[in-house]
Write a protein that holds these residues in place. Sequence first.
Motif, PDB file in Angstrom:
ATOM      1  N   GLY A 204      10.879  92.630   9.702  1.00  0.00           N
ATOM      2  CA  GLY A 204      12.274  92.133   8.996  1.00  0.00           C
ATOM      3  C   GLY A 204      12.154  90.758   8.802  1.00  0.00           C
ATOM      4  O   GLY A 204      12.771  90.169   7.774  1.00  0.00           O
ATOM      5  N   PHE A 205      11.618  89.901   9.291  1.00  0.00           N
ATOM      6  CA  PHE A 205      11.141  88.445   9.101  1.00  0.00           C
ATOM      7  C   PHE A 205      10.404  88.210   8.107  1.00  0.00           C
ATOM      8  O   PHE A 205      10.689  87.354   7.426  1.00  0.00           O
ATOM      9  N   VAL A 206       9.377  89.036   7.901  1.00  0.00           N
ATOM     10  CA  VAL A 206       8.714  88.759   6.786  1.00  0.00           C
ATOM     11  C   VAL A 206       9.237  89.181   5.233  1.00  0.00           C
ATOM     12  O   VAL A 206       9.227  88.347   4.465  1.00  0.00           O
ATOM     13  N   ARG A 207      10.176  90.004   5.317  1.00  0.00           N
ATOM     14  CA  ARG A 207      11.050  90.443   4.186  1.00  0.00           C
ATOM     15  C   ARG A 207      12.030  89.377   3.908  1.00  0.00           C
ATOM     16  O   ARG A 207      11.886  88.914   2.619  1.00  0.00           O
ATOM     17  N   LYS A 208      12.513  88.733   5.046  1.00  0.00           N
ATOM     18  CA  LYS A 208      13.402  87.756   4.787  1.00  0.00           C
ATOM     19  C   LYS A 208      12.696  86.270   4.313  1.00  0.00           C
ATOM     20  O   LYS A 208      13.124  85.684   3.315  1.00  0.00           O
ATOM     21  N   LEU A 209      11.395  86.109   4.733  1.00  0.00           N
ATOM     22  CA  LEU A 209      10.485  85.081   4.573  1.00  0.00           C
ATOM     23  C   LEU A 209      10.182  85.101   3.011  1.00  0.00           C
ATOM     24  O   LEU A 209      10.339  84.272   2.395  1.00  0.00           O
ATOM     25  N   ILE A 210       9.616  86.269   2.475  1.00  0.00           N
ATOM     26  CA  ILE A 210       9.652  86.482   1.273  1.00  0.00           C
ATOM     27  C   ILE A 210      10.911  86.191   0.285  1.00  0.00           C
ATOM     28  O   ILE A 210      10.657  85.624  -0.640  1.00  0.00           O
ATOM     29  N   THR A 211      11.749  86.575   0.833  1.00  0.00           N
ATOM     30  CA  THR A 211      13.391  86.350  -0.230  1.00  0.00           C
ATOM     31  C   THR A 211      13.352  84.856  -0.155  1.00  0.00           C
ATOM     32  O   THR A 211      13.670  84.072  -1.238  1.00  0.00           O
ATOM     33  N   TYR A 212      13.181  84.264   1.093  1.00  0.00           N
ATOM     34  CA  TYR A 212      13.393  82.553   1.030  1.00  0.00           C
ATOM     35  C   TYR A 212      12.437  81.768   0.356  1.00  0.00           C
ATOM     36  O   TYR A 212      12.707  80.974  -0.348  1.00  0.00           O
ATOM     37  N   MET A 213      11.211  82.230   0.095  1.00  0.00           N
ATOM     38  CA  MET A 213      10.143  81.549  -0.622  1.00  0.00           C
ATOM     39  C   MET A 213      10.743  81.782  -2.108  1.00  0.00           C
ATOM     40  O   MET A 213      10.212  80.865  -3.142  1.00  0.00           O
ATOM     41  N   MET A 214      10.869  83.012  -2.472  1.00  0.00           N
ATOM     42  CA  MET A 214      11.297  83.247  -3.918  1.00  0.00           C
ATOM     43  C   MET A 214      12.416  82.480  -4.423  1.00  0.00           C
ATOM     44  O   MET A 214      12.571  81.865  -5.575  1.00  0.00           O
TER      45      MET A 214
ATOM     46  N   PRO B 205      10.573  77.989  -4.316  1.00  0.00           N
ATOM     47  CA  PRO B 205       9.084  77.791  -4.169  1.00  0.00           C
ATOM     48  C   PRO B 205       8.717  76.516  -3.209  1.00  0.00           C
ATOM     49  O   PRO B 205       7.555  76.611  -2.901  1.00  0.00           O
ATOM     50  N   ARG B 206       9.500  75.551  -3.415  1.00  0.00           N
ATOM     51  CA  ARG B 206       8.890  74.368  -2.572  1.00  0.00           C
ATOM     52  C   ARG B 206       8.590  74.567  -1.304  1.00  0.00           C
ATOM     53  O   ARG B 206       8.150  73.844  -0.306  1.00  0.00           O
ATOM     54  N   THR B 207       9.203  75.877  -0.511  1.00  0.00           N
ATOM     55  CA  THR B 207       9.413  76.080   0.769  1.00  0.00           C
ATOM     56  C   THR B 207       7.927  77.008   1.261  1.00  0.00           C
ATOM     57  O   THR B 207       7.771  77.303   2.126  1.00  0.00           O
ATOM     58  N   ILE B 208       7.078  77.162   0.345  1.00  0.00           N
ATOM     59  CA  ILE B 208       6.057  78.411   0.143  1.00  0.00           C
ATOM     60  C   ILE B 208       5.165  77.904   1.434  1.00  0.00           C
ATOM     61  O   ILE B 208       4.712  78.434   2.206  1.00  0.00           O
ATOM     62  N   SER B 209       4.642  76.485   1.440  1.00  0.00           N
ATOM     63  CA  SER B 209       3.736  75.994   2.184  1.00  0.00           C
ATOM     64  C   SER B 209       4.204  76.204   3.647  1.00  0.00           C
ATOM     65  O   SER B 209       3.319  76.829   4.528  1.00  0.00           O
ATOM     66  N   ALA B 210       5.367  75.605   3.996  1.00  0.00           N
ATOM     67  CA  ALA B 210       5.964  76.010   5.411  1.00  0.00           C
ATOM     68  C   ALA B 210       6.211  77.247   5.570  1.00  0.00           C
ATOM     69  O   ALA B 210       6.205  77.602   7.054  1.00  0.00           O
ATOM     70  N   SER B 211       6.917  78.010   4.778  1.00  0.00           N
ATOM     71  CA  SER B 211       7.063  79.556   4.924  1.00  0.00           C
ATOM     72  C   SER B 211       5.494  80.245   5.562  1.00  0.00           C
ATOM     73  O   SER B 211       6.007  81.162   6.265  1.00  0.00           O
ATOM     74  N   LEU B 212       4.640  79.939   4.942  1.00  0.00           N
ATOM     75  CA  LEU B 212       3.389  80.400   5.409  1.00  0.00           C
ATOM     76  C   LEU B 212       3.110  80.129   6.576  1.00  0.00           C
ATOM     77  O   LEU B 212       2.457  81.080   7.522  1.00  0.00           O
ATOM     78  N   ASP B 213       3.345  78.771   6.997  1.00  0.00           N
ATOM     79  CA  ASP B 213       2.995  78.605   8.400  1.00  0.00           C
ATOM     80  C   ASP B 213       4.013  79.412   9.596  1.00  0.00           C
ATOM     81  O   ASP B 213       3.483  79.700  10.314  1.00  0.00           O
ATOM     82  N   LEU B 214       5.384  79.712   9.029  1.00  0.00           N
ATOM     83  CA  LEU B 214       6.039  80.240   9.737  1.00  0.00           C
ATOM     84  C   LEU B 214       5.579  81.966   9.939  1.00  0.00           C
ATOM     85  O   LEU B 214       5.787  82.491  10.829  1.00  0.00           O
ATOM     86  N   LEU B 215       4.914  82.221   8.663  1.00  0.00           N
ATOM     87  CA  LEU B 215       4.378  83.606   8.832  1.00  0.00           C
ATOM     88  C   LEU B 215       3.353  83.722  10.026  1.00  0.00           C
ATOM     89  O   LEU B 215       3.224  84.734  10.392  1.00  0.00           O
TER      90      LEU B 215
END
Length: 232
Positions: free
Chosen positions: A167-177, A180-190
């Motif tokens: 569920g978190f991965v799905r939410k994170l993908i939506t967040y990055m889409m 896009p500026r959050t992609i780097s930090a979002s990958l850390d969260l992944l």
Amino acid sequence: MDKHLSTQFDSELNGVSARVMELGGLVESQIRNAIYALSQFSDDVAAQVNDGEQRVNAMEVEIDRDLSSIIARRQPTARDLRLLIAISKTTANLERAGDEAHKIARMAQSIIKSGASRSLPTRDLNVAADLASGLLRKALDAFARLDTVAAVSILKEDDLIDQEFDGFVRKLITYMMEDPRTISASLDLLFVAKAIERIGDHAKNVAECIIYIVKGEDVRHATMAQVESAVQ
């Protein structure tokens, strides 16, 4: 083994088991602090977790050394040997859970240093982190009692952590889409989410060790029906 030697052996086993519980408590603390560091953007707490990693590693080495000494001197058989093998495996899983806490702390530091927004969904990981930490605590309690019923329950609960991760991965993908500026930090969260999932896996492995000690059955790759049959 005469009564005197048996009493000494039991004392040595109790001593090692107590050390395993101490290690487990330290790892639980590491996990809690790592998640706190992430959710509160605390570089100081993350640094404390990183410092504690050395103690976790040292305790694993100490316990393994004690186990090797007991096996060499006592030459245990049957259930006693299973217990020592399972303690070794449990210790290894606790150390690896500590490694995951260390990873979370490092990812927290990376996110903090990147200047990422506090609006990142870090707190969304708290549920999964609480489940994983709670599962590890239950595994240690079950280990102390050699409770196979509790061990089976832990194996079933691990699925909840997997669901939280998905569920978190799905939410994170939506967040990055959306940004896009959050992609780097979002990958850390992944990576953090995956580390939390792995902590749950290590708790599951400890539960499997309990069943091995008590029943002499290796259920690492068994279906749940096979596991339940093994503990009956």
